[in-house]
Write a protein that holds these residues in place. Structure first.
Motif, PDB file in Angstrom:
ATOM      1  N   GLU A 211       0.839  -1.197   0.000  1.00  0.00           N
ATOM      2  CA  GLU A 211       0.000   0.000   0.000  1.00  0.00           C
ATOM      3  C   GLU A 211       0.873   1.246   0.000  1.00  0.00           C
ATOM      4  O   GLU A 211       1.849   1.322   0.742  1.00  0.00           O
ATOM      5  CB  GLU A 211      -0.915  -0.006   1.231  1.00  0.00           C
ATOM      6  N   ILE A 212       0.545   2.198  -0.831  1.00  0.00           N
ATOM      7  CA  ILE A 212       1.339   3.420  -0.910  1.00  0.00           C
ATOM      8  C   ILE A 212       0.808   4.450   0.085  1.00  0.00           C
ATOM      9  O   ILE A 212      -0.361   4.415   0.474  1.00  0.00           O
ATOM     10  CB  ILE A 212       1.343   4.015  -2.336  1.00  0.00           C
ATOM     11  N   PRO A 213       1.652   5.389   0.515  1.00  0.00           N
ATOM     12  CA  PRO A 213       1.192   6.445   1.432  1.00  0.00           C
ATOM     13  C   PRO A 213       0.081   7.281   0.810  1.00  0.00           C
ATOM     14  O   PRO A 213       0.008   7.442  -0.417  1.00  0.00           O
ATOM     15  CB  PRO A 213       2.454   7.288   1.672  1.00  0.00           C
ATOM     16  N   ARG A 214      -0.747   7.841   1.673  1.00  0.00           N
ATOM     17  CA  ARG A 214      -1.883   8.652   1.225  1.00  0.00           C
ATOM     18  C   ARG A 214      -1.456   9.753   0.271  1.00  0.00           C
ATOM     19  O   ARG A 214      -2.057   9.940  -0.805  1.00  0.00           O
ATOM     20  CB  ARG A 214      -2.580   9.260   2.438  1.00  0.00           C
ATOM     21  N   ASP A 215      -0.426  10.519   0.649  1.00  0.00           N
ATOM     22  CA  ASP A 215      -0.044  11.680  -0.166  1.00  0.00           C
ATOM     23  C   ASP A 215       0.528  11.279  -1.516  1.00  0.00           C
ATOM     24  O   ASP A 215       0.410  12.037  -2.490  1.00  0.00           O
ATOM     25  CB  ASP A 215       0.942  12.558   0.602  1.00  0.00           C
ATOM     26  N   ILE A 216       1.173  10.112  -1.602  1.00  0.00           N
ATOM     27  CA  ILE A 216       1.667   9.646  -2.903  1.00  0.00           C
ATOM     28  C   ILE A 216       0.487   9.404  -3.837  1.00  0.00           C
ATOM     29  O   ILE A 216       0.518   9.771  -5.022  1.00  0.00           O
ATOM     30  CB  ILE A 216       2.511   8.370  -2.733  1.00  0.00           C
ATOM     31  N   TYR A 217      -0.545   8.789  -3.307  1.00  0.00           N
ATOM     32  CA  TYR A 217      -1.737   8.531  -4.131  1.00  0.00           C
ATOM     33  C   TYR A 217      -2.345   9.829  -4.655  1.00  0.00           C
ATOM     34  O   TYR A 217      -2.617   9.945  -5.880  1.00  0.00           O
ATOM     35  CB  TYR A 217      -2.767   7.749  -3.323  1.00  0.00           C
ATOM     36  N   TYR A 218      -2.561  10.785  -3.799  1.00  0.00           N
ATOM     37  CA  TYR A 218      -3.246  12.002  -4.239  1.00  0.00           C
ATOM     38  C   TYR A 218      -2.379  12.879  -5.142  1.00  0.00           C
ATOM     39  O   TYR A 218      -2.860  13.413  -6.147  1.00  0.00           O
ATOM     40  CB  TYR A 218      -3.736  12.802  -3.036  1.00  0.00           C
ATOM     41  N   TRP A 219      -1.106  13.036  -4.798  1.00  0.00           N
ATOM     42  CA  TRP A 219      -0.249  13.913  -5.590  1.00  0.00           C
ATOM     43  C   TRP A 219       0.123  13.299  -6.935  1.00  0.00           C
ATOM     44  O   TRP A 219       0.169  14.003  -7.961  1.00  0.00           O
ATOM     45  CB  TRP A 219       1.034  14.247  -4.829  1.00  0.00           C
ATOM     46  N   TYR A 220       0.408  11.998  -6.983  1.00  0.00           N
ATOM     47  CA  TYR A 220       1.058  11.429  -8.158  1.00  0.00           C
ATOM     48  C   TYR A 220       0.230  10.393  -8.903  1.00  0.00           C
ATOM     49  O   TYR A 220       0.690   9.841  -9.896  1.00  0.00           O
ATOM     50  CB  TYR A 220       2.412  10.854  -7.746  1.00  0.00           C
ATOM     51  N   VAL A 221      -1.002  10.136  -8.448  1.00  0.00           N
ATOM     52  CA  VAL A 221      -1.968   9.366  -9.226  1.00  0.00           C
ATOM     53  C   VAL A 221      -3.169  10.240  -9.566  1.00  0.00           C
ATOM     54  O   VAL A 221      -3.591  10.326 -10.715  1.00  0.00           O
ATOM     55  CB  VAL A 221      -2.422   8.097  -8.464  1.00  0.00           C
ATOM     56  N   VAL A 222      -3.707  10.928  -8.543  1.00  0.00           N
ATOM     57  CA  VAL A 222      -4.952  11.670  -8.711  1.00  0.00           C
ATOM     58  C   VAL A 222      -4.764  13.017  -9.382  1.00  0.00           C
ATOM     59  O   VAL A 222      -5.538  13.384 -10.285  1.00  0.00           O
ATOM     60  CB  VAL A 222      -5.629  11.875  -7.332  1.00  0.00           C
TER      61      VAL A 222
END
Length: 730
Positions: A211-222
């Motif tokens: 599982e990736i960190p929350r901020d990685i998901y939002y900044w670099y996927v979303v």
């Protein structure tokens, strides 16, 4: 190519104060200290106590309290009024200028995003506030957090540019959930107030879900913004050679890159979904390989199939226009690879070494970032440029979607050094939010290299590749250094040494930061002393505005969190509070300049209202976040005999030796785990005080700096009271 509510008076000088996740009242824990501290160094001005108070004690009762998590904008003030008539605390915060839909959208969003949403909405006019509030309010679950993040972490200038459609943010979120439902190597994970993703990763002939960190998901996927382009619906057949916004067009003529790249393609090409339909892992851990390397390998192949390494006169950075031209150099490849990767739900970003004219990519897998350059089939090969190409990097940074740059030089250069740049104004005061621009010298020519922003400390820190001469320039609303436009000043006259930290100061001599002119008031001859404030506060972090260079929208500014901030704190009477608000010199009963945390007691010197002021007046681009607990205690029962039920629980022994000429010791006990020890002279002046943190202990008083005389030593735990008398002879 490449950025609070009870009955008080709160006044804001320039901007409103923002509440964090709301204001609550909670139990107060007394300050704990393990160090003896000189009298009045922390707890305010010297207070004179009537002699009879040595034999009797005040029975302090809690009258009111305020506990808050607040944000004080640059140039602004948060104040609390302690009212002696009502025995109350009152805070009254003028709300930031927000429309009703914006307020509702903030309340509708996850709590961890509300602070940034408030800042971003407050920087837009009402038209754009309502536009982007509406898309948050009308979004169905589970898209709210993705949309709210995209608004909160997008520069307000881009949201206000008329080209970013609110509907695009909804489509972007819907695409993510749709594509996740079809991919075998990724699953979205929903928590109470946020989402993230987990990926199947291969390693040593086995696979595991990570599982990736929350901020990685939002900044670099979303996040829908990649580097310097504005997220917008694009008619991909319109040239962007002379105007980066020429192709803007709403559907059906305009398209969004995440939707298009997934399922559409030009004749002779295949859509990205066909490259991914049989992929079971994000990354197989292979280096510089396409086949069998999971989604990373598949996207690498897709980029190579779609783009030739070439360019014409048009050098676009909109992913759909790059796709339509089917060619590009490293800059176009960087932007397009990020778009393709995020469409495939691979966390991705660019990596840029501007002064050496090369950029590439990184993807996130496992527990960190990995080098990636599809056009050359480089995967996880950090030092290929330095060892294989002979590059000597001045710096390498990874651009975040809002324009902030993360320094990653240490990943790509064997030898590095640090340079710490202090930016001061003409009076030698620290400048916050200054844009520090660095240039590197290669072959007697200067090239733009990187940039950063000073925090409230006035410092910007850079990691550089050792071996390059560096130059710098500072720009800020109060002025620049050097003063001539487009000029720089030497920072490193020769190549830097590996592992060394260099410190440089740059003065904007022509400018002045806002400044508070105050003096500390002389204590009164006799103190009223019937009320007191007990204050605990900390400034755990601050958020600084910085300029996003190279953005299509001029003046776009990112917001960067910096751990640990500071604030000016004052205790003022009404006369001096008015002077403070008027920007005039004032007197403070108590002052803590630029403190990051503290706890203190303030006993009212006179029978008058007191304002507790937390001032961010001297900052121009920094939002200070404060955790604050204030309690107002009232000696309503006046001077009274100590409670009869407690004497056996609070005690202090006679001093030993007594008389004494330098040091004397006392054994004490209290009924709880915390209390207070004070020493008074016969004039009733408290000459020393400290916290007690153990129920039983010994205290030694070093009185070498005090005059001969009789001193009274008192111990209290808030309910009981005991005293002892000693004679100092010199």
């Amino acid at each position: 190519m490449r950025y609070i509510i009870l009955v008080f008076v709160l006044v804001v000088l320039c901007s409103p104060v923002f509440a964090g996740d709301g204001v609550t009242t909670k139990n107060f824990s007394p300050p704990v200290s393990v160090e003896w501290e000189p009298a009045f160094s922390t707890y305010g001005p010297q207070m004179v106590i009537h002699p009879e108070m040595f034999y009797k004690s005040l029975r302090w009762e809690l009258a009111d309290s305020v506990s808050a998590h607040i944000v004080v904008p640059p140039g602004s003030t948060y104040s609390i009024l302690a009212d002696i008539l009502d025995r109350s605390l009152a805070e009254c915060s003028p709300e930031p200028y927000l429309t009703e839909p914006a307020r509702n959208a903030i309340e509708h969003s996850p709590g961890w995003l509300r602070q940034d949403l408030t800042i971003t909405f407050s920087r837009m006019n009402e038209i754009f506030q309502d536009m982007f509030a509406e898309v948050i309010l009308e979004a169905d679950s589970p898209y709210v957090d993705e949309i709210a993040f995209s608004v909160a972490r997008m520069p307000a200038e881009i949201l206000s540019c008329s080209y970013l459609s609110p509907g695009l943010l909804l489509e972007n979120a819907e695409d993510i959930y749709y594509q996740a439902s079809l991919l075998n190597y990724v699953e979205l994970v929903e928590y109470e107030d946020y989402t993230t993703a987990r990926y199947r990763i291969a390693s040593d002939d086995d696979t595991s879900w990570v599982e990736i960190p929350r901020d990685i998901y939002y900044w670099y996927v979303v996040h829908p913004k990649i580097t310097d382009e504005t997220p917008m619906y694009l008619d991909r057949f319109v040239s962007l050679a002379s105007d980066p916004f020429a192709g803007y067009n709403e559907p059906p003529f305009g398209a969004w890159w995440r939707s298009f790249l997934w399922s559409e393609s030009d004749a002779g090409y295949s859509p990205l979904c066909e490259y991914l339909d049989t992929i079971d892992v994000l990354w197989a851990g292979l280096h510089n390989t396409i086949d069998g390397n999971g989604a990373v390998g598949a996207v690498t192949q897709f980029v190579q199939d779609v783009l030739e390494f070439d360019s014409g006169s048009e050098r676009p950075h909109q992913p759909l226009r790059i796709y339509t031209l089917h060619m590009g150099r490293c800059g176009e490849h960087e932007d397009f690879t990020v778009a393709a990767a995020r469409t495939a739900l691979i966390p991705s970003r660019g990596a840029e070494a501007i002064s050496t004219d090369h950029v590439w990519n990184e993807f996130y897998a496992g527990i960190g970032w990995h080098q990636w350059e599809p056009v050359n089939t480089y995967v996880d090969d950090y030092f290929v440029y330095e060892d294989g190409w002979g590059k000597v990097f001045a710096s390498v940074y990874a651009p975040r979607s809002d324009g902030y740059t993360e320094n990653v030089t240490y990943n790509y250069s064997h030898d590095t050094c640090d340079i710490k740049v202090y930016v001061l104004d003409g009076a030698g005061r620290r400048v916050d939010g200054a844009d520090v621009i660095l240039a590197a010298e290669y072959d007697d020519h200067l090239y733009f290299d990187t940039w950063g922003t000073t925090a409230s400390s006035g410092v910007a820190l850079f990691r550089l590749g050792a071996g390059v001469r560096m130059y710098g320039r500072v720009e800020h609303p109060i002025g620049s250094y050097p003063t001539s436009p487009s000029t720089v000043a030497p920072l490193l006259s020769g190549p830097g040494s590996d592992g060394r930290t260099y410190t440089r100061t740059m003065n904007i001599s022509s400018g002045r930061m806002p400044y508070l002119y105050y003096t500390e008031a002389e204590p009164p001859d006799t103190a009223w002393g019937m009320m007191k404030l007990v204050v605990n506060y900390s400034v755990p972090y601050e958020k600084v505005l910085g300029t996003s260079f190279f953005d299509d929208v001029d003046g776009a500014m990112y917001i960067q969190r910096v751990d640990s901030g500071s604030i000016y704190l004052f205790a003022l009477n009404e006369t001096n509070y008015s002077l403070y608000l008027a920007g005039e010199p004032f007197e403070a009963y108590f002052a803590e300049p630029e403190a990051d945390s503290g706890n203190f007691e303030f006993i009212f010197p006179r029978e008058e209202n007191i304002y507790l002021v937390l001032s961010n007046y001297s900052r121009m681009r920094t939002y200070e976040t404060i955790d604050l607990d204030v309690k107002l205690y009232d000696g309503t029962s006046g001077i009274a005999e100590p409670p009869a039920r407690r004497p056996e629980m609070v005690s202090i022994s006679p001093g030993y030796p007594n008389p004494f000429n330098a040091r004397t010791s006392f054994d004490y006990s209290i009924g709880g785990s915390s209390g207070r020890l004070r020493i008074y002279n016969l004039a009733g002046e408290c000459v020393f005080h400290c916290n007690i943190t153990e129920p039983v202990g010994r205290f030694t008083w070093d009185a070498r700096d005090f005059p001969s005389g009789i001193y009274l030593v008192s111990v209290t735990d808030g309910e009981g009271f005991a005293r002892s008398r000693v004679l100092l002879l010199k």
